[in-house]
Design an enzyme around this catalytic site. Sequence first.
Site, mmCIF file in Angstrom:
data_model
loop_
_atom_site.group_PDB
_atom_site.id
_atom_site.type_symbol
_atom_site.label_atom_id
_atom_site.label_comp_id
_atom_site.label_asym_id
_atom_site.label_seq_id
_atom_site.Cartn_x
_atom_site.Cartn_y
_atom_site.Cartn_z
ATOM 1 N N TYR A 231 4.445 -2.847 1.100
ATOM 2 C CA TYR A 231 4.619 -1.965 -0.043
ATOM 3 C C TYR A 231 3.281 -1.242 -0.200
ATOM 4 O O TYR A 231 2.222 -1.881 -0.226
ATOM 5 C CB TYR A 231 4.916 -2.721 -1.338
ATOM 6 C CG TYR A 231 6.126 -3.624 -1.304
ATOM 7 C CD1 TYR A 231 7.290 -3.265 -0.631
ATOM 8 C CD2 TYR A 231 6.109 -4.851 -1.979
ATOM 9 C CE1 TYR A 231 8.392 -4.093 -0.618
ATOM 10 C CE2 TYR A 231 7.214 -5.683 -1.980
ATOM 11 C CZ TYR A 231 8.350 -5.306 -1.288
ATOM 12 O OH TYR A 231 9.443 -6.127 -1.280
ATOM 13 N N CYS B 14 0.973 -2.582 -2.921
ATOM 14 C CA CYS B 14 0.749 -4.039 -2.952
ATOM 15 C C CYS B 14 -0.706 -4.370 -2.626
ATOM 16 O O CYS B 14 -1.218 -3.981 -1.576
ATOM 17 C CB CYS B 14 1.681 -4.705 -1.946
ATOM 18 S SG CYS B 14 1.304 -6.446 -1.628
ATOM 19 N N PHE C 287 -2.052 -7.181 -1.705
ATOM 20 C CA PHE C 287 -2.177 -8.050 -0.546
ATOM 21 C C PHE C 287 -1.997 -7.260 0.745
ATOM 22 O O PHE C 287 -2.673 -7.514 1.746
ATOM 23 C CB PHE C 287 -1.161 -9.189 -0.646
ATOM 24 C CG PHE C 287 -1.252 -9.922 -1.956
ATOM 25 C CD1 PHE C 287 -2.413 -10.583 -2.315
ATOM 26 C CD2 PHE C 287 -0.208 -9.909 -2.851
ATOM 27 C CE1 PHE C 287 -2.521 -11.230 -3.528
ATOM 28 C CE2 PHE C 287 -0.302 -10.552 -4.070
ATOM 29 C CZ PHE C 287 -1.460 -11.214 -4.413
ATOM 30 N N CYS C 288 -1.105 -6.291 0.739
ATOM 31 C CA CYS C 288 -0.960 -5.390 1.888
ATOM 32 C C CYS C 288 -2.228 -4.574 2.067
ATOM 33 O O CYS C 288 -2.666 -4.320 3.192
ATOM 34 C CB CYS C 288 0.239 -4.463 1.698
ATOM 35 S SG CYS C 288 1.829 -5.322 1.558
#
Length: 272
Positions: free
Chosen positions: A10, A13, A15-16
């Site tokens: 995403y 996001c 974490f991405c």
Amino acid sequence: MPKEVILYQYEACPFCNKVKAFLDYYDVPYRIVEVNPLGKKEIAWSEYKKVPILMVDGEQMNDSTGKVLVDLCCSSSLLIVLRVLSLEIISTLDGKLNPKRSPALTAAAKEEEEKWRKWVDGHLVHLLSPNIYRSTKEALQAFDYITREGNFTAWERATAKYAGAAAMYFISKRLKKRHNITDERAALYEAANTWVEALDNRNVFSGGSKPNLADLAVFGVLRPIRNLDSGNDMIANSKIGAWYSRMEQAVGNSARVLAQEAFKTQPVEMST
């Protein structure tokens, strides 16, 4: 250097964005597959249904711990469950790209790097939602970014912005209470200053003259909010601005490869 790297993600996001910060810094070319958070048909081939998922030369890398964080996004009143990235993807990839880096670190340096990487997932990331959804105005601003950059149909985009912003505005208040946050902005500024003060006499990066995995983790998590009101306020009211600018320069331009159309066909067999 891997021949083919594909990140299922995403766009907003954090974490991405941690994974992308690592890939960008080491100039690893990668292709993006933006996952629709409602249907997730882009990762229908995978038993693991959360992002990020990184494919490196046909090998699937994702978090095997199964920990999740219901914290950051909502679309059409449906919560997107985002997992806590438990350092596994980046640690594995770092071992592949820089096999001599970790063994060369002293025990104290390893412990320090690991401590701050865990601080990012265990503390810093919990401050994001209460800040970016602090008011209805800021919630709409955040969802304008999420729906604009994410993989949504025209109908989903039209409904998600307002329904998602409304839902996350109220959810952020619960998260604020859960994490014992009294003043969300003050907590964000304090965390930013705590990080800068931890640089101690290194002055440049946590890793010294070059960023380490802790630097990349902090930078990656903060990058999605940089141009939101919360990010602008953080830069203006804390000491993190100079470090953030150094990180922008060190990470450089995105290593993302364009022409995504060639990668819309999903792999059939994956190794885990």
